[in-house]
Motif scaffolding. Sequence first.
Motif, PDB file in Angstrom:
ATOM      1  N   SER A  30       0.788  -1.238   0.000  1.00 48.92           N
ATOM      2  CA  SER A  30       0.000   0.000   0.000  1.00 48.92           C
ATOM      3  C   SER A  30       0.820   1.288   0.000  1.00 48.92           C
ATOM      4  O   SER A  30       0.245   2.374  -0.143  1.00 48.92           O
ATOM      5  CB  SER A  30      -0.928   0.031   1.231  1.00 48.92           C
ATOM      6  OG  SER A  30      -1.494  -1.211   1.488  1.00 48.92           O
ATOM      7  N   LEU A  31       2.148   1.216   0.166  1.00 46.96           N
ATOM      8  CA  LEU A  31       2.925   2.437   0.385  1.00 46.96           C
ATOM      9  C   LEU A  31       2.854   3.409  -0.793  1.00 46.96           C
ATOM     10  O   LEU A  31       2.668   4.614  -0.600  1.00 46.96           O
ATOM     11  CB  LEU A  31       4.388   2.097   0.717  1.00 46.96           C
ATOM     12  CG  LEU A  31       5.235   3.300   1.133  1.00 46.96           C
ATOM     13  CD1 LEU A  31       4.742   3.880   2.443  1.00 46.96           C
ATOM     14  CD2 LEU A  31       6.706   2.925   1.238  1.00 46.96           C
ATOM     15  N   ASP A  32       2.987   2.884  -2.015  1.00 52.28           N
ATOM     16  CA  ASP A  32       2.970   3.770  -3.192  1.00 52.28           C
ATOM     17  C   ASP A  32       1.658   4.552  -3.252  1.00 52.28           C
ATOM     18  O   ASP A  32       1.662   5.769  -3.469  1.00 52.28           O
ATOM     19  CB  ASP A  32       3.146   2.951  -4.481  1.00 52.28           C
ATOM     20  CG  ASP A  32       4.549   2.363  -4.575  1.00 52.28           C
ATOM     21  OD1 ASP A  32       5.426   2.797  -3.796  1.00 52.28           O
ATOM     22  OD2 ASP A  32       4.758   1.469  -5.414  1.00 52.28           O
ATOM     23  N   ALA A  33       0.549   3.862  -3.057  1.00 53.03           N
ATOM     24  CA  ALA A  33      -0.761   4.523  -3.107  1.00 53.03           C
ATOM     25  C   ALA A  33      -0.881   5.574  -2.016  1.00 53.03           C
ATOM     26  O   ALA A  33      -1.431   6.665  -2.240  1.00 53.03           O
ATOM     27  CB  ALA A  33      -1.878   3.487  -2.995  1.00 53.03           C
ATOM     28  N   LEU A  34      -0.375   5.285  -0.830  1.00 54.71           N
ATOM     29  CA  LEU A  34      -0.422   6.258   0.267  1.00 54.71           C
ATOM     30  C   LEU A  34       0.408   7.494  -0.089  1.00 54.71           C
ATOM     31  O   LEU A  34      -0.028   8.626   0.097  1.00 54.71           O
ATOM     32  CB  LEU A  34       0.115   5.641   1.571  1.00 54.71           C
ATOM     33  CG  LEU A  34      -0.721   4.541   2.233  1.00 54.71           C
ATOM     34  CD1 LEU A  34       0.046   3.939   3.415  1.00 54.71           C
ATOM     35  CD2 LEU A  34      -2.076   5.069   2.709  1.00 54.71           C
ATOM     36  N   GLN A  35       1.613   7.257  -0.589  1.00 54.16           N
ATOM     37  CA  GLN A  35       2.506   8.382  -0.917  1.00 54.16           C
ATOM     38  C   GLN A  35       1.921   9.270  -2.004  1.00 54.16           C
ATOM     39  O   GLN A  35       2.100  10.483  -1.991  1.00 54.16           O
ATOM     40  CB  GLN A  35       3.887   7.850  -1.333  1.00 54.16           C
ATOM     41  CG  GLN A  35       4.676   7.301  -0.146  1.00 54.16           C
ATOM     42  CD  GLN A  35       5.966   6.611  -0.543  1.00 54.16           C
ATOM     43  OE1 GLN A  35       6.088   6.102  -1.662  1.00 54.16           O
ATOM     44  NE2 GLN A  35       6.938   6.576   0.364  1.00 54.16           N
ATOM     45  N   GLU A  36       1.204   8.648  -2.937  1.00 56.92           N
ATOM     46  CA  GLU A  36       0.569   9.435  -4.005  1.00 56.92           C
ATOM     47  C   GLU A  36      -0.599  10.261  -3.489  1.00 56.92           C
ATOM     48  O   GLU A  36      -0.936  11.296  -4.053  1.00 56.92           O
ATOM     49  CB  GLU A  36       0.043   8.506  -5.111  1.00 56.92           C
ATOM     50  CG  GLU A  36       1.101   8.182  -6.149  1.00 56.92           C
ATOM     51  CD  GLU A  36       0.667   7.029  -7.041  1.00 56.92           C
ATOM     52  OE1 GLU A  36      -0.550   6.910  -7.316  1.00 56.92           O
ATOM     53  OE2 GLU A  36       1.549   6.238  -7.431  1.00 56.92           O
ATOM     54  N   SER A  37      -1.253   9.782  -2.429  1.00 63.10           N
ATOM     55  CA  SER A  37      -2.513  10.391  -1.997  1.00 63.10           C
ATOM     56  C   SER A  37      -2.383  11.418  -0.885  1.00 63.10           C
ATOM     57  O   SER A  37      -3.299  12.189  -0.647  1.00 63.10           O
ATOM     58  CB  SER A  37      -3.481   9.300  -1.545  1.00 63.10           C
ATOM     59  OG  SER A  37      -3.634   8.343  -2.566  1.00 63.10           O
ATOM     60  N   PHE A  38      -1.268  11.395  -0.167  1.00 65.44           N
ATOM     61  CA  PHE A  38      -1.137  12.312   0.973  1.00 65.44           C
ATOM     62  C   PHE A  38       0.134  13.153   0.831  1.00 65.44           C
ATOM     63  O   PHE A  38       1.094  12.737   0.190  1.00 65.44           O
ATOM     64  CB  PHE A  38      -1.129  11.532   2.294  1.00 65.44           C
ATOM     65  CG  PHE A  38      -2.395  10.755   2.533  1.00 65.44           C
ATOM     66  CD1 PHE A  38      -3.539  11.378   3.031  1.00 65.44           C
ATOM     67  CD2 PHE A  38      -2.455   9.393   2.221  1.00 65.44           C
ATOM     68  CE1 PHE A  38      -4.713  10.650   3.233  1.00 65.44           C
ATOM     69  CE2 PHE A  38      -3.624   8.665   2.418  1.00 65.44           C
ATOM     70  CZ  PHE A  38      -4.758   9.300   2.926  1.00 65.44           C
ATOM     71  N   ASP A  39       0.087  14.320   1.492  1.00 67.63           N
ATOM     72  CA  ASP A  39       1.112  15.336   1.255  1.00 67.63           C
ATOM     73  C   ASP A  39       2.326  15.290   2.181  1.00 67.63           C
ATOM     74  O   ASP A  39       3.313  15.976   1.934  1.00 67.63           O
ATOM     75  CB  ASP A  39       0.461  16.728   1.390  1.00 67.63           C
ATOM     76  CG  ASP A  39       0.289  17.346   0.017  1.00 67.63           C
ATOM     77  OD1 ASP A  39       0.832  16.768  -0.946  1.00 67.63           O
ATOM     78  OD2 ASP A  39      -0.380  18.397  -0.089  1.00 67.63           O
TER      79      ASP A  39
END
Lengths: 268, 268
Positions: A80-89
């Motif tokens: 899930s890390l890539d998706a989290l990094q893309e979605s939060f600042d």
Amino acid sequence: MDTRPIGVFDSGIGGLTVVKEIMEFLPNENIVYFGDTARVPYGTKSAETVTRYAFQNTRFLLTKDVKAIVVACNTASAVSLDALQESFDIPIIGVIKPGAFAAVKATLNKKIGIIGTEGTVNSRAYERVIRKLLPEAEIYAYPCPLFVPIVEEGWANTKVSYMVAEEYLKPLKDSNIDSLVMGCTHYPLLMKVVDDVLEHKVKLINPARETALELKNILTEKGIENSQNVAAQYEYYVSDNPEKFKKVGGNFLEHDIINIKKIDIEKY
Amino acid sequence: MDTRPIGVFDSGIGGLTVVKEIMEFLPNENIVYFGDTARVPYGTKSAETVTRYAFQNTRFLLTKDVKAIVVACNTASAVSLDALQESFDIPIIGVIKPGAFAAVKATLNKKIGIIGTEGTVNSRAYERVIRKLLPEAEIYAYPCPLFVPIVEEGWANTKVSYMVAEEYLKPLKDSNIDSLVMGCTHYPLLMKVVDDVLEHKVKLINPARETALELKNILTEKGIENSQNVAAQYEYYVSDNPEKFKKVGGNFLEHDIINIKKIDIEKY
């Protein structure tokens, strides 16, 4: 200089091994920990489910005004890390990359072992990062499903844990690896057992420690470390069973867990 | 005569030991099974959380037009059965009462042992029912948290399972019990190990079997058994990871799992 806390989440209690290292390497930092004890374990769940949980956990930590988030769960870091990094600042770091980098740095013969939950091993997340850095690496990865319940039972240094470790590590003993990633947050508590079973011949990588060091670098780079020299504050949240978390958590942190609250994570 | 299926739910895969007994004692009955593999285990979760899950699972099974429901999970039977029975109109039976009745029937010296997950043991559910029937019973109840992961690893009859059983059953060996409730759906797979460790001196009660017999009585009483002599149909639903369910489930059922689908249980 930024006194806001570091957010850390894990599927349950295991992420406390990461908290322990952050406390050691970044003693000024306030920490808010979320352990998803209602939905533990993540290792046996699908990537889709784990990612949904990881987003809920992140949104909860953001309500606590955290300045950075550590995904202290190998499974969630893997899927899930890539998706989290893309979605939060804010900076979000996982445990996979720091662990994989350390393994590549440590190996001399390019034979690297990885142990973890079924989810982590099947995701091949450590493997992918290691191969990017060292394409000729020979990688030997094995799941060790009983290690987590053994640690949670408080049986880390018993005959049972040695017997189970002998069984799981058998193929690694034959593989001539010179470094081994302890790819599950619970496993640092089995460091001595694994080291003994592997006859002290293999360098053991603790991703929890590597992640704390990586976090330190990022805070320094961005100038958002907390240099205030007052006692750091630690808050713990769980989605279920705070009593058990308190009891078992002591083994992980080597000190008492005081501020702990139960929350309804499905709301986030 | 009623050809509608029996609904069975469990926190995961363990309830298949109940399904196996229903297949044996009620071979004509169609069965719809739901295993809550996304939220397993229930044994470490709070009563409130488990009850919320039990209601969702029941509502899902009702969409499959079941005529009766078996709560094949010890934890959910212990903490949620009364609320389920009050809220729904069809027969709903759990595994606790049938297991407790059988233990009371079996004991001669009134010393009864109970093993199960932490949740089941802490709930004292078996104890309460046994004491109602036999107030002078001496009850010895111990949690065995490693038994479930050992069974799921396929290590039921290995040296590890014997060593763990020796450790867990030590206090029971000293207690002079003459009957023991195998109070977790996974434990029937450890019947031989437990029997060996207790030196064949203790009568082992399998609540899965007792529950199937109780279900048979209820269906007959109400005249809703299925007497149609055609091959029964079995459908399986899980909230996550159908592949693993299929693989591990074989050990429980001793035959293959074919019709299996993943559903989103949070919607019910």
